[in-house]
Design an enzyme around this catalytic site. Structure first.
Site, PDB file in Angstrom:
ATOM      1  CG  ASP A 145      -1.925  -0.953   1.481  1.00  0.00           C
ATOM      2  OD1 ASP A 145      -1.800  -1.751   0.276  1.00  0.00           O
ATOM      3  OD2 ASP A 145      -2.599  -1.304   2.153  1.00  0.00           O
ATOM      4  CD  GLU A 173     -25.164 -13.026 -14.009  1.00  0.00           C
ATOM      5  OE1 GLU A 173     -25.550 -12.202 -13.563  1.00  0.00           O
ATOM      6  OE2 GLU A 173     -24.758 -13.401 -15.140  1.00  0.00           O
ATOM      7  CG  ASP A 195     -30.834  -5.570  -2.083  1.00  0.00           C
ATOM      8  OD1 ASP A 195     -31.148  -5.012  -2.969  1.00  0.00           O
ATOM      9  OD2 ASP A 195     -31.048  -5.744  -0.880  1.00  0.00           O
ATOM     10  CE1 TYR A 215     -26.944  -6.629 -14.006  1.00  0.00           C
ATOM     11  CE2 TYR A 215     -25.901  -6.685 -11.948  1.00  0.00           C
ATOM     12  CZ  TYR A 215     -26.824  -6.136 -12.810  1.00  0.00           C
ATOM     13  OH  TYR A 215     -28.088  -5.275 -12.450  1.00  0.00           O
ATOM     14  CE  LYS A 232     -37.380  -9.437  -4.873  1.00  0.00           C
ATOM     15  NZ  LYS A 232     -36.875  -8.080  -4.581  1.00  0.00           N
ATOM     16  CB  CYS A 251     -35.144  13.059  29.402  1.00  0.00           C
ATOM     17  SG  CYS A 251     -33.688  12.114  29.565  1.00  0.00           S
TER      18      CYS A 251
END
Ligand code: IVH
Length: 670
Positions: free
Chosen positions: A34, A113, A117, A224, A315, A409
């Protein structure tokens, strides 16, 4: 180095960096460290600064973002961006296969495939260069988000190998879970509300105006689908694999199933495997996509109005359970933000026992129409945070009590406030509300801020409870005698604590600034502010325009900083910290010049070689100051294309020197 040498060197470095970028991000197989990568990048940056005429729009240095897009222009898709029809069972997939086979005589081959999401994106490449990236929009036209997409490191800016001359590639931009969780942690630290799920956050991020922020968030992308190059292969599977050779990150988890070999069984195996295994993926998927592989067959199958007939989505069912809502309790954060929490009858979900779910805010509770004792549906939102998605109204008893948001509160009984336009309630009792008092001190001593050895949350609680401290400045009044008087505090621990507090006086200014707990001022913002203002006094007296002139400081942060320093008690805390010897200014850094010291600049218009932010950064790192608007105090106006005529007129009227981009560069290099 002369011009020709510089040009060649810039080209060489760009090519090398592109190659290493691909090795690192796409192939996960880096050849250099890096550090070496950063050094090479820095070398290129410096050369481009010196010879801006050779800095390309697609240079690897552009990955860090910087371009600001005020409004995303609308672009008509060359190929309509359709969606997929959904299926939820093996029967439905079999029906789809039957329909397809009616239209195609030959055997069919399927590719499975993952269904990522995220947000769909279409990217156009001409002569191997990324020219445009457009969101799906309504399917016919989308938004041009090119400068944001360029910051995604797995998307190549320049292709390699034998790529088609002009084509479009489509895929899904998503938020890797690790980066999403890190972003939320940062938001927690800054006292901001956390994002609900990775997909919406990816979508929101892609439409941000400042591409630098997009670059920092670390989006990723799988590609894709290829359009306008189907002559390059017989089928989808082969072409996508070719695209990998051109430099794209293509789905690694895909499989082909040939008709004769019991293909639907194979498809179902793929589906069931991933329904289980998806928990281990570093990103979210919501199903599997099944595609007919052969392009000729795809063409025969064609499209309906909304989706291709050659593909279907399966799904996954979101994992969902039903359980009883026992109670709603309320948490108070260090900024006073109130978060309602649903306490549930414990239930198994996705391999863990769920007892609590966040309800976010009052609106959420009302939208769900929650009653105590309700039977509620709980899902694992993106496999991370369980959430209540609905109520089983049939199971509700007539007498059940509506969940009403609290007015006071739960910790200190102060009436809560809800600011206009905000969803969150706050407890305004900053000085007296125990979780706020303790939370602020805990933030101050945390690892990324003052990192005080020997002091943890429990000790802070104890110190506050016995009245030894009320705020973070009080820490510096502690002595061995005082601390050792605490229950269960050994001599050694007390010594450690005092030594840790003493040592924290050497912590650099930017971390002290972060520790102050100013809302919206996280680690990165604190660094920017420290660099821009150099010390606490300059920051405290900065007006709104001066604050927002700093790179990445927007209205919201500027207002929050001002609000902090307007409060007498904060001024007093800061004054005390200074008196105790904490670092309240930065140590001067070497390598930057002060040639613009004492000069103030207004940067306006569009530039050929720099984004506005890059120009401003150059001004700052050379000692100059950026201001938002032209006044008699302005030293220079750096004018690009499309600078407004009224601004130009004003600068002329006031006799302010106007610099062209070239003149500015000359001044910089002088
Ligand atoms: S192919 C004509 N493949 O799912 C549409 N889509 O619900 C062809 N998606 O709009 C799309 N992963 O945004 C395809 N492996 C994948 C996908 C995928 C996710 C998204 C895509 C599409 C949406 C449809």
């Amino acid at each position: 180095m002369n011009k020709n040498e510089a040009k060649a060197e810039i080209e060489r470095l760009s090519k090398e960096l592109n190659r290493h970028n691909h090795l690192y991000y796409v192939e996960s197989n880096p050849e250099i460290s890096d550090y070496d990568f950063d050094m090479m990048l820095k070398q290129l940056q410096e050369l481009e600064e010196k010879f801006p005429e050779f800095a390309s729009d697609l240079s690897p240095t552009k990955r860090v973002g910087g371009d600001i897009t005020k409004k995303f222009e609308s672009v008509v898709h060359k190929y309509a961006m359709l969606s997929l029809s959904n299926s939820y069972s093996k029967d439905e997939i079999e029906e789809w296969v039957v329909r397809a086979k009616k239209l195609v005589e030959d055997d069919l081959e399927y590719v499975c495939e993952l269904k990522y999401d995220g947000v769909a994106i279409g990217i156009q490449y001409v002569d191997g260069k990324l020219v445009q990236a457009v969101t799906r929009g309504d399917g016919t036209q989308g938004e041009n988000v090119t400068s944001n997409v360029k910051t995604i490191r797995t998307i190549p800016l320049q292709l390699t190998g034998d790529y088609p001359q002009d084509f479009e590639i489509r895929g899904e931009i998503f938020f890797p879970l690790k980066n999403f969780l890190a972003l939320n942690e940062k938001r927690r630290e800054e006292g901001e509300q956390e994002f609900a799920n990775p997909r919406n956050t990816a979508s929101g991020t892609l439409k941000m105006q400042d591409s630098k922020v997009v670059a920092e968030r670390g989006l990723d992308c799988y590609l894709y689908g290829i359009y306008g190059a189907s002559n390059r292969a017989d089928g989808h599977f082969e072409l996508v694999n070719k695209a990998a050779d051109w430099g794209f990150k293509v789905p690694p988890h895909k499989e082909r199933f040939i008709e004769k070999t019991n293909s639907v069984e194979g498809v179902m195996e793929f589906i069931n495997y991933w329904d289980e295994k998806r928990k281990e993926l570093p990103f979210e998927i919501d199903g599997v996509v099944i595609k007919v592989n052969n392009y000729d067959q795809q063409e025969i199958l064609g499209f309906t109005a909304k989706s291709p007939r050659w593909a279907i989505a399966y799904k996954f069912k979101a994992e969902r359970v039903e359980t009883i809502l026992e109670e709603v309790t309320y948490q108070v954060g260090r900024t006073g933000a109130i978060t309602p929490v649903a306490n549930l009858q414990p239930v198994q979900l996705g391999g863990t026992t769920v007892k609590r779910a966040s309800l976010h805010n009052q609106d959420q509770i009302e939208k769900l129409d929650l009653h105590l004792g309700d039977s509620v549906y709980v899902e694992k939102g993106g496999e991370i945070i369980p959430k209540i998605v609905g109520v089983n109204f049939d199971a509700r008893t007539q007498t059940s009590e509506v969940v009403t948001f609290i007015n006071e509160c739960p910790e200190c009984n102060t009436p809560l406030i809800r600011r206009e336009g905000e969803a969150q309630h706050y407890c305004p009792n900053e000085l007296g509300c125990p979780p706020q008092v303790k939370g602020k001190i805990e933030h101050f001593i945390s690892r990324k801020a003052m990192n005080i050895d020997g002091l943890g949350a429990e000790t802070v609680d104890a110190l506050v409870e016995v009245g030894l401290i009320e705020n973070y400045a009080d820490l510096y009044t502690l002595t061995f005698e005082k601390v050792v008087s605490l229950e269960r505090m050994a001599d050694k621990s007390a010594n450690n604590l005092i030594a840790g507090i003493e040592a924290s006086k050497a912590i650099p200014f930017e971390r002290v600034l972060f520790g102050l707990g100013i809302r919206f001022v996280g680690e990165t913002v604190a660094k920017k502010l420290a660099k821009a203002f150099k010390n606490i006094d300059e920051l405290a007296k900065a007006d709104f325009d001066t604050l927002i002139a700093v790179d990445e400081i927007g209205d919201k942060i500027a207002m929050s900083i001002q609000a902090f320093f307007w409060e007498d008690r904060n001024k007093e805390l800061v004054a005390r910290l200074k008196e105790y010897g904490l670092q309240m200014e930065i140590e001067e850094q070497e390598g930057t010049s002060n040639k613009f010291e004492g000069s103030s600049f207004v940067v306006s218009g569009v530039f050929e070689n720099f984004s506005r932010n890059e120009l401003k950064a150059l001004i700052e790192s050379n000692g100059g100051k950026n201001v938002g608007s032209i006044s008699s105090k302005t030293s220079y106006v750096v004018a690009g294309d499309k600078m407004g005529p009224s601004k130009l007129q004003k600068a002329n009227d006031l006799g302010i020197r106007i610099l062209s981009e070239a003149e500015f560069i000359e001044m910089l290099n002088a």
